[in-house]
Scaffold this active site. Sequence first.
Site, PDB file in Angstrom:
ATOM      1  CD  GLU A  16      -5.715   3.584   6.725  1.00 27.41           C
ATOM      2  OE1 GLU A  16      -5.774   3.373   7.956  1.00 27.41           O
ATOM      3  OE2 GLU A  16      -5.125   2.808   5.939  1.00 27.41           O
ATOM      4  CB  ALA A  72       0.786  -1.936  11.796  1.00 23.68           C
ATOM      5  CG  MET A  73       0.078  -3.263   5.001  1.00 27.18           C
ATOM      6  SD  MET A  73      -0.962  -1.879   4.473  1.00 27.18           S
ATOM      7  CE  MET A  73      -2.065  -2.718   3.346  1.00 27.18           C
ATOM      8  CD  GLU A  74      -4.749  -1.812   5.737  1.00 22.89           C
ATOM      9  OE1 GLU A  74      -5.262  -1.092   4.876  1.00 22.89           O
ATOM     10  OE2 GLU A  74      -3.836  -1.423   6.496  1.00 22.89           O
ATOM     11  CG  ASN A  75      -0.256  -6.994   4.280  1.00 18.52           C
ATOM     12  OD1 ASN A  75      -0.237  -6.260   3.311  1.00 18.52           O
ATOM     13  ND2 ASN A  75       0.668  -6.933   5.235  1.00 18.52           N
ATOM     14  CG  HIS A 118      -7.497  -1.449   8.012  1.00 23.44           C
ATOM     15  ND1 HIS A 118      -8.208  -0.519   7.290  1.00 23.44           N
ATOM     16  CD2 HIS A 118      -6.470  -0.765   8.603  1.00 23.44           C
ATOM     17  CE1 HIS A 118      -7.637   0.670   7.432  1.00 23.44           C
ATOM     18  NE2 HIS A 118      -6.585   0.545   8.226  1.00 23.44           N
ATOM     19  CD  GLU A 158      -2.981   1.063   2.272  1.00 19.62           C
ATOM     20  OE1 GLU A 158      -4.141   1.440   2.081  1.00 19.62           O
ATOM     21  OE2 GLU A 158      -2.586   0.670   3.384  1.00 19.62           O
ATOM     22  CG  HIS A 209      -5.705   1.208  12.827  1.00 23.86           C
ATOM     23  ND1 HIS A 209      -6.197   2.495  12.859  1.00 23.86           N
ATOM     24  CD2 HIS A 209      -5.289   1.012  11.546  1.00 23.86           C
ATOM     25  CE1 HIS A 209      -6.077   3.039  11.660  1.00 23.86           C
ATOM     26  NE2 HIS A 209      -5.518   2.154  10.838  1.00 23.86           N
ATOM     27  CD  GLU A 210      -2.880  -1.878  10.729  1.00 30.23           C
ATOM     28  OE1 GLU A 210      -3.344  -2.189   9.615  1.00 30.23           O
ATOM     29  OE2 GLU A 210      -2.442  -0.740  10.978  1.00 30.23           O
TER      30      GLU A 210
END
Length: 885
Positions: free
Chosen positions: A358, A300-303, A339, A164, A335-336
């Site tokens: 977001e 952090a990233m919501e893969n 998502h 992203e 948060h993640e």
Amino acid sequence: MRRSYLVSAIVLALASASSFPAVAQPAVPAVEQATTQLPRTVRPTHYDVAVAPHADALSFDGKVTVTVDVLESTSSITLNAVDMNFSAVSLTPVKGKTLPAPKVAVDAANQTATFTFAQPLAKGSYQLAMTYTGKIGTQANGLFALDYDTKTGGKKRALYTQFENSDARRFIPSWDEPNYKATFALHATVPATQMAVSNMPVAKKTDAGNGLVTVDFQQSPKMSTYLLFFGLGDFERATAAAGNTEVGVIVQKGMTDQAGFALDSAKSILAEYNDYFGTPYPLPKLDNIAAPGRSQFFGAMENWGAIFTFEYAMLLDPTVATQSDKQTVFAVEAHEMAHQWFGDLVTMRWWDNLWLNEGFASWMEGRTTAKLHPEWNTALSAVEVREAAMGRDAIATTHPVVQRIDTVEQASQAFDAITYSKGESVIRMLEGYVGSDAWRNGIRSYIKAHAYGNAVSDDLWREVEAAAPGKPVTQIAHDFTLQPGIPMIKVDNVKCAGGRTTIELSQTEFTRDRPDKQPLSWHVPVVAQTLGGVPASTLVSGGHATLELAGCGPVIVNAGQSGYYRTLYGTAQFNALKQNFAKLAPIDQLGVMNDTWALGMVGLQPTSDVLDLALATPESADPQVWDNIAGDLSSLDSYYEGDAARQQAFRKYAISRLAPVLKRVGWEAKAGEADPVKILRNDLIGTLGSLGDTAVIKEANRRFDAMDKDPKAMPAAVRRTILNVVARNADAATWDRLHAMAKAEKTPLVKDQLYSLLSIARDQALAQRALDLALTDEPGATNSSGMIAMVSGSHPDLAFDFAVAHKAEVDKRVDSTSSSRYYPALASRSLNPAMVDKVRAFAEKNIAASSRRDAETSIANIQYRIKVRNERIPAIDAWLKKHGA
């Protein structure tokens, strides 16, 4: 995606420089076709991807077969690709023979590859096969490598992906836009001794010879390219059952014990979300993968099914972890995981609706943290979130929540406080307006209607309005998301008769830098009450409203602080609140304090009113109120930089207000104390240390000197804060000692923290040493840019000039998604007028005209700070003199 701690803590709002007419914007009709930078003639439905990474060589081999539908006759197929070399490309009709090989043309500037065929392609289904090689980077874009020390003294390299917003094209030639959803089957040929991880569980492993194994993952559900994930390294995994889902944490070997809280939290959060959304989490597993290092762009990233998180936001090292760290771990996970529904299951159609991802994840994070951990009292943080948004929304370079996005760089810039914090604040206001049950019912309907698809904002408003009949949800939402800015509610003509208070409200607009601006118009949900009375509500429309309240006494407008607006009281009303300040609910104390700060800094009420409120606050006030006061005093102190005599007078007063609170709280935790007190202790020690409190600095140095002989001198709960005070006030010998500690440290998370501490010295010569060190290999590839950014906190001019002078080297250490924002942000805390021209010249030379939002906002912030110092701080001096400070 969770924004980086650097972006959140150091970088000012970086928003677009659009100007808007002085009227409310009309509703934007739903767009029939999604925005795209690619031809609309071809659509992918499935990717079959095989990769073989070569970690030592920082390269990989790839082969992908994409099942596509040709929607109309065309002679070419264009998709996204970056830094790839194609060795073979073929196209085969699903029912037919392979066509002659196409001509391949790569357009690096537009990040595309075009395959041109000898004859036009007929409508129908095809398989597009591509064999290629790609690059493994050292910053968090595409497939990237992170090197880290191990406790045994060796070095390890792990691989991860970050796609992203537009970097899947570095890993797979693909239709790398959110509206082109497809399924994915991933196969990876990797060292047999290492663990490979992706979105889905492993389906099977096959021996590939030479110490390699091919790992086949189960096919994913339909999703956007930016959600695909691949990781590889010397990992270990701990799991737990959460209903029908296996939740897991994946860490470097030997670290699972530090991920226990994250694993337990995932179980409770998943149960809460399955219930709230009304649609169960659809994948068989949900991992959270911890990685050493950091990024300037994200934390952090919501893969989908494989959340990626940097270790500082996931692991709790018992030697250094604080209460704030624990709450951060939970908040990031909340948060993640939100998502997984808002963003993964239902994805915004294009980046102009990024806030649907977001803003909602941020709101769910806050809501869920407050519900599952009431002992933390994080509900009060709603005011801090709102202030983060308003700090950006009050200047001319702001933008609407729903904004026009035309380029990849603009999409990267959209990850800002308007998207996250204003989005969250508007959602909180709308939930309060329609009621929590109606709001939840609307969200459930929205999720069900758009699962595995894409949506725009009006799709959500339609469902919420249906769940709350008779309430103009869409009108209010459009006012707050389709136009920029902050409403200001003025409280006029307060009258009390017969035990009832009547107030007249008028709406204008709050702005930091445009006092003569014609105000926009909003429909504003307002909640008000008299002190101790029952809240009443109204909708301010057309600029005016009258509201009757039960009881007589001081009036609190925006009671409970759910509204996204400033409140301006008349002098008599403000004085009544000040005299009764200790009786206000803590969340309203925070709201009044922050409105007073903002209004005072632009001259709408006396700047010194914020000191009056601090004086009216008892030592027994809520810890988060004292956190806010400490922050205000620290901010005021920053405006005195370069004027030692005036700064000393201010610091004497500030220390006199905060030191008694620290004395009451103490340096070490007491049995049974509330969790917010633990956070306040660190904040007070850190703030007093930065204010030059000799007693605090002496005690911090005493504990630092004693730590080798007395482990109790530096309890884990305050260890990092003590080191912070020591580092900020360090001399050369102390800096050298901290440097030696950083070099010797073998735990990546602690090592990263120590290199950050080297960058906060008040002494300019030591700051220069930190800058020089940042451009060596010693701190690690992902720490260097963070060190420069940390230096800018106290030495913005020095850090900016250094980064620009060494731009070629710094560029190698900055994520490509952060490039247009990173350099201007370094200067944003400057009080030097010359920096305005420097930032402007840098932008004109290095940043595309369409992507200068960050530079323009940095300039606006510098100009604002100079104005505050020249026009507002003298009122603080006068107040100090009046009160004998």
